[in-house]
Design a protein around this motif. Sequence first.
Motif, PDB file in Angstrom:
ATOM      1  N   THR A 184       4.508 -23.031   9.789  1.00  0.00           N
ATOM      2  CA  THR A 184       2.697 -22.695  10.090  1.00  0.00           C
ATOM      3  C   THR A 184       2.360 -21.413   9.383  1.00  0.00           C
ATOM      4  O   THR A 184       3.099 -20.794  10.241  1.00  0.00           O
ATOM      5  N   THR A 185       1.117 -21.739   8.995  1.00  0.00           N
ATOM      6  CA  THR A 185      -0.186 -20.530   9.231  1.00  0.00           C
ATOM      7  C   THR A 185      -0.922 -20.251   8.836  1.00  0.00           C
ATOM      8  O   THR A 185      -1.073 -21.910   9.858  1.00  0.00           O
ATOM      9  N   SER A 186      -1.854 -19.472   8.254  1.00  0.00           N
ATOM     10  CA  SER A 186      -3.513 -19.268   8.884  1.00  0.00           C
ATOM     11  C   SER A 186      -4.839 -19.191   7.136  1.00  0.00           C
ATOM     12  O   SER A 186      -3.296 -17.814   6.898  1.00  0.00           O
ATOM     13  N   THR A 187      -5.323 -19.184   6.751  1.00  0.00           N
ATOM     14  CA  THR A 187      -5.299 -18.960   5.689  1.00  0.00           C
ATOM     15  C   THR A 187      -6.039 -17.264   6.331  1.00  0.00           C
ATOM     16  O   THR A 187      -6.630 -16.084   5.742  1.00  0.00           O
ATOM     17  N   ARG A 188      -6.427 -16.961   7.546  1.00  0.00           N
ATOM     18  CA  ARG A 188      -6.701 -15.691   8.481  1.00  0.00           C
ATOM     19  C   ARG A 188      -5.993 -14.462   8.727  1.00  0.00           C
ATOM     20  O   ARG A 188      -6.252 -13.578   8.951  1.00  0.00           O
ATOM     21  N   ASP A 189      -4.592 -14.937   8.355  1.00  0.00           N
ATOM     22  CA  ASP A 189      -3.509 -13.997   8.161  1.00  0.00           C
ATOM     23  C   ASP A 189      -3.111 -13.513   7.421  1.00  0.00           C
ATOM     24  O   ASP A 189      -2.483 -13.534   6.257  1.00  0.00           O
ATOM     25  N   ASP A 190      -2.471 -12.304   7.515  1.00  0.00           N
ATOM     26  CA  ASP A 190      -2.035 -10.871   6.258  1.00  0.00           C
ATOM     27  C   ASP A 190      -1.005 -11.254   5.776  1.00  0.00           C
ATOM     28  O   ASP A 190      -0.110 -10.783   4.762  1.00  0.00           O
ATOM     29  N   ARG A 191      -0.096 -12.481   6.559  1.00  0.00           N
ATOM     30  CA  ARG A 191       1.514 -12.601   5.514  1.00  0.00           C
ATOM     31  C   ARG A 191       0.936 -13.615   4.740  1.00  0.00           C
ATOM     32  O   ARG A 191       1.758 -13.837   3.766  1.00  0.00           O
TER      33      ARG A 191
ATOM     34  N   MET B   9     -23.034   4.525  25.501  1.00  0.00           N
ATOM     35  CA  MET B   9     -23.055   3.952  24.765  1.00  0.00           C
ATOM     36  C   MET B   9     -21.263   3.290  24.078  1.00  0.00           C
ATOM     37  O   MET B   9     -20.152   3.902  24.254  1.00  0.00           O
ATOM     38  N   ALA B  10     -21.823   2.641  23.437  1.00  0.00           N
ATOM     39  CA  ALA B  10     -20.016   1.448  22.910  1.00  0.00           C
ATOM     40  C   ALA B  10     -20.642   1.131  21.524  1.00  0.00           C
ATOM     41  O   ALA B  10     -21.828   0.796  21.390  1.00  0.00           O
ATOM     42  N   LEU B  11     -19.158   1.421  20.718  1.00  0.00           N
ATOM     43  CA  LEU B  11     -19.298   0.765  19.455  1.00  0.00           C
ATOM     44  C   LEU B  11     -18.583  -0.171  19.292  1.00  0.00           C
ATOM     45  O   LEU B  11     -17.918  -0.537  19.933  1.00  0.00           O
ATOM     46  N   ILE B  12     -19.001  -2.074  18.825  1.00  0.00           N
ATOM     47  CA  ILE B  12     -18.677  -2.964  19.371  1.00  0.00           C
ATOM     48  C   ILE B  12     -17.779  -3.457  18.118  1.00  0.00           C
ATOM     49  O   ILE B  12     -18.757  -3.364  16.471  1.00  0.00           O
ATOM     50  N   LYS B  13     -16.843  -3.908  17.586  1.00  0.00           N
ATOM     51  CA  LYS B  13     -16.392  -4.155  16.551  1.00  0.00           C
ATOM     52  C   LYS B  13     -15.932  -5.930  16.557  1.00  0.00           C
ATOM     53  O   LYS B  13     -15.430  -6.118  17.450  1.00  0.00           O
ATOM     54  N   LEU B  14     -16.532  -6.654  15.280  1.00  0.00           N
ATOM     55  CA  LEU B  14     -16.708  -7.749  15.642  1.00  0.00           C
ATOM     56  C   LEU B  14     -15.544  -8.520  14.225  1.00  0.00           C
ATOM     57  O   LEU B  14     -16.337  -7.602  13.319  1.00  0.00           O
ATOM     58  N   SER B  15     -14.783  -9.139  13.816  1.00  0.00           N
ATOM     59  CA  SER B  15     -14.729 -10.159  12.587  1.00  0.00           C
ATOM     60  C   SER B  15     -15.075 -11.145  13.009  1.00  0.00           C
ATOM     61  O   SER B  15     -14.878 -12.533  13.349  1.00  0.00           O
ATOM     62  N   PRO B  16     -15.528 -11.263  11.703  1.00  0.00           N
ATOM     63  CA  PRO B  16     -15.909 -12.884  10.951  1.00  0.00           C
ATOM     64  C   PRO B  16     -14.244 -13.560  10.516  1.00  0.00           C
ATOM     65  O   PRO B  16     -14.238 -13.343   9.706  1.00  0.00           O
ATOM     66  N   GLY B  17     -14.607 -14.433  11.040  1.00  0.00           N
ATOM     67  CA  GLY B  17     -13.675 -15.192  11.606  1.00  0.00           C
ATOM     68  C   GLY B  17     -11.697 -15.277  12.131  1.00  0.00           C
ATOM     69  O   GLY B  17     -11.067 -15.977  12.298  1.00  0.00           O
TER      70      GLY B  17
ATOM     71  N   LEU C  31      -7.100 -24.489  -0.879  1.00  0.00           N
ATOM     72  CA  LEU C  31      -7.892 -25.207   0.443  1.00  0.00           C
ATOM     73  C   LEU C  31      -6.992 -26.618   0.082  1.00  0.00           C
ATOM     74  O   LEU C  31      -6.883 -27.272   1.479  1.00  0.00           O
ATOM     75  N   ALA C  32      -7.631 -27.294  -0.856  1.00  0.00           N
ATOM     76  CA  ALA C  32      -7.189 -28.494  -0.953  1.00  0.00           C
ATOM     77  C   ALA C  32      -5.700 -28.732  -0.865  1.00  0.00           C
ATOM     78  O   ALA C  32      -5.735 -29.727  -0.389  1.00  0.00           O
TER      79      ALA C  32
ATOM     80  N   PRO D 203     -23.759 -16.823  12.874  1.00  0.00           N
ATOM     81  CA  PRO D 203     -23.312 -16.747  12.736  1.00  0.00           C
ATOM     82  C   PRO D 203     -22.972 -16.047  11.975  1.00  0.00           C
ATOM     83  O   PRO D 203     -23.320 -15.709  10.907  1.00  0.00           O
ATOM     84  N   PRO D 204     -21.220 -15.291  11.796  1.00  0.00           N
ATOM     85  CA  PRO D 204     -21.352 -14.859  10.223  1.00  0.00           C
ATOM     86  C   PRO D 204     -21.890 -15.240   9.234  1.00  0.00           C
ATOM     87  O   PRO D 204     -22.236 -16.406   8.602  1.00  0.00           O
ATOM     88  N   THR D 205     -21.762 -14.762   7.589  1.00  0.00           N
ATOM     89  CA  THR D 205     -22.659 -15.119   6.630  1.00  0.00           C
ATOM     90  C   THR D 205     -21.027 -14.523   4.827  1.00  0.00           C
ATOM     91  O   THR D 205     -21.356 -15.063   4.421  1.00  0.00           O
ATOM     92  N   THR D 206     -19.526 -14.263   5.814  1.00  0.00           N
ATOM     93  CA  THR D 206     -18.720 -14.006   4.899  1.00  0.00           C
ATOM     94  C   THR D 206     -18.175 -14.915   5.124  1.00  0.00           C
ATOM     95  O   THR D 206     -17.351 -15.797   5.680  1.00  0.00           O
ATOM     96  N   ASP D 207     -17.633 -15.104   3.380  1.00  0.00           N
ATOM     97  CA  ASP D 207     -17.130 -16.973   3.157  1.00  0.00           C
ATOM     98  C   ASP D 207     -17.257 -17.620   3.621  1.00  0.00           C
ATOM     99  O   ASP D 207     -18.145 -18.351   4.033  1.00  0.00           O
ATOM    100  N   THR D 208     -15.659 -18.376   4.148  1.00  0.00           N
ATOM    101  CA  THR D 208     -15.990 -19.222   5.287  1.00  0.00           C
ATOM    102  C   THR D 208     -15.791 -19.205   6.815  1.00  0.00           C
ATOM    103  O   THR D 208     -15.980 -20.033   7.197  1.00  0.00           O
ATOM    104  N   ALA D 209     -15.610 -18.355   6.972  1.00  0.00           N
ATOM    105  CA  ALA D 209     -16.618 -17.462   8.621  1.00  0.00           C
ATOM    106  C   ALA D 209     -17.132 -18.478   8.944  1.00  0.00           C
ATOM    107  O   ALA D 209     -18.624 -18.367   8.543  1.00  0.00           O
ATOM    108  N   LYS D 210     -17.493 -19.368  10.754  1.00  0.00           N
ATOM    109  CA  LYS D 210     -18.604 -19.841  11.129  1.00  0.00           C
ATOM    110  C   LYS D 210     -18.557 -18.996  12.308  1.00  0.00           C
ATOM    111  O   LYS D 210     -19.587 -19.397  13.092  1.00  0.00           O
ATOM    112  N   THR D 211     -17.375 -18.314  13.000  1.00  0.00           N
ATOM    113  CA  THR D 211     -17.550 -17.511  14.185  1.00  0.00           C
ATOM    114  C   THR D 211     -17.325 -15.998  14.306  1.00  0.00           C
ATOM    115  O   THR D 211     -16.947 -15.915  13.066  1.00  0.00           O
ATOM    116  N   TRP D 212     -17.182 -15.362  15.123  1.00  0.00           N
ATOM    117  CA  TRP D 212     -17.349 -13.872  15.542  1.00  0.00           C
ATOM    118  C   TRP D 212     -15.488 -14.043  16.741  1.00  0.00           C
ATOM    119  O   TRP D 212     -15.811 -14.224  17.378  1.00  0.00           O
TER     120      TRP D 212
END
Length: 705
Positions: A698-705, A156-164, A39-40, A129-138
């Motif tokens: 351009t890219t992202s640490t949250r992208d699967d590429r 009723m519903a099942l809600i899916k939220l991703s950390p980061g 990341l540095a 906020p999430p407690t997963t690695d560096t994620a700070k938002t849902w």
Amino acid sequence: MVAPSSPSNTNGNLASSASAASPVDPHLWLENILGEKQLAWVEQCNRRCLDHVGDPKETASYQRIKDILDSKDKIPHAYRIGNNPDSQYYNFWQDANHVQGIWRRTTLESFKSKDPEWTTVLDLDALSPPTTDTAKTWVWHGSTLLDEGPDSTWDMALIKLSPGGSDADTCREFDLTKGEFVDPSSGGFAIPNPAKTRISYRSRDEVLVGTDFGTDGSTLTDSGYPRVVKSWKRGTPMEDAVTVFEGERTDIAAHMYAYHDRGFVHEFQLRSITFYTSKYFYRPLTVGGIAGTTADEETTPFREVPIPEDAELDMFADWAMVTLRSDYEPAAGNVLFKAGSLVMLPMSDLMENAWANASVMFTPSSSRSLSSMSESKDFVILKILDDVKTKLEFFKYDAKNRTWTKQDGGEDADVPIGEDVSVSSHCRDSSADNALWLWRDGYLVPDSLEMGSADDCCATSEHIKSKPPMFKADGLCVEQHFATSLDGTPIPYFVIRQKDIAFDGSNPVLLDAYGGFEISMLPGYSAGVGAGWLERGGCKVIANIRGGGEYGPSWHQAALKEKRYKCFEDMEAVAQDLIDRKLTSREKLACIGGSNGGLLVGNLITRPIASRLFGAAVCQVPLLDMQRYSHLLAGASWMGEYGNPDTDDWKFLRKHSPYHLLRHDILGKPEQLGDGNVLGDTTESTNPEWKCPKTLFTTSTRDDR
């Protein structure tokens, strides 16, 4: 484009595990995408880029585009949950005040008004906020509803939220009546550990779930998706869930799901073998049966559905809708169904491999392809492309006589060049009625929403909302042209430009394409492109190259695996056509693409012809190292598109891997071969005239590429 060498404390585990990659590759350490040193390095690259081109956040264009994206003038995508007169319309919304977003609801009457009165159901910004690695938002990943058939209360519903914002998400059950999560201590379903989970209701007290059970990866496929599906009963720990289906480790994913459909109940098991091949297993159930018997106790056996592995299967009541990717002649047939066709037949007939009474709802031609399907209570609506121009066709089902009839009139005219139209049910339960949302937009036409009905093929409709123009389109026009690729194939492309432009080669042109995964590049309103590029005198070009879905499966398959170079040739043909028409010149022409389109751009800037065609390039979230991609994150799931680099496929993948083309063929860096030998010189003759276009990555640490 080439990363700097590794620091002295390179991640040795990554290097030692990379059996397919060269052990002398100094860049393997970067695969630890969330590592401190990695990341540095990212921050260092970002600073170097901003020092060179400036910080876009300080520009007027950036602020204007940000204001557009934060605008409350966007049209909410709202869909009714429930089939009662007082059922409300739900929408997920983001703006400057709701950065992560809110799930909200309102009545139809209010939704039609200029200023709807919304009630917030769930506020993501207010969650801990999430407690997963560096994620700070849902990040919102959607909802799955409890459907219990004709008398469903939809509560009723099942809600899916991703950390980061990664592909991995968590899941919690939500009570729509009370407007709150159901606590696990009260029997609520909850999966707190992020994973690429698939979960859906089978009944009120049972869900079918595939996830990373045990968090050790043993129940996942090589692609990182669920391989094992379990029946999980309400009020029990997930550790007690019972396995009801397993796929193969080499599959992309395994899935099991059940649903109600116009009085019928279907249950499927699905092995997604590759991105384009699957095996379906089916058993019919009853409303009472699925409510009273859990999946592990149900005695009705599953049977394999006898369709080609590359076909897709949908249902309408008790009818099977089979979309073919290749020509198919049933064993008992005397009839050949063409690739790209949509075939309808009773599910009971299909399970006996009896196709005699099958009817073809759509047959492709050299210019026509099936883009998508929508459903209402009594209709199937086809979205058809004819040379990348949209047309809708409506088919009505007569349940009494069990017949399908194509309807005439209504919204079946060709849509103007550069515009698009789509329909969808206004309700999360498409079998509720025949009311439809009708969406329109285009390159120069802001989004609009109407409410129509399949009963008259949307011949009449009620205007609901329109997005105001977000950029000045006066004086702009849209054209469609065809370039001729190297093998003689006509390649369509759209041009958005000023009407009074000078054809002297001086116009800046941004050429965009995707060319993969059977995804079509269709007209759509992009306020960012309009405000940031078109208003400033730029021309935008969208190329419908092979690999996409614009002309159906054959168009996609023409650029699969070893034929990937076809989409590169198509792009070069369009670029040359733009130059020949004197719309632009090499110095004024840039290419842009993201994800698979990033792979496209990576190849374009490393092919010798690039220096003659492109002066600049924008490469977004790309695949660039085609020797390692299948070992990284979701990469294994893409081998059906590109090939497997750990097999003989590497012989052609090597020719399509921008990292290797640049590092070894152009820069002459040593390359270790599969037999252990090291080439100290270039593997192919270097083109001394090659010059890399100015390129922005351009890219992202949250992208699967």
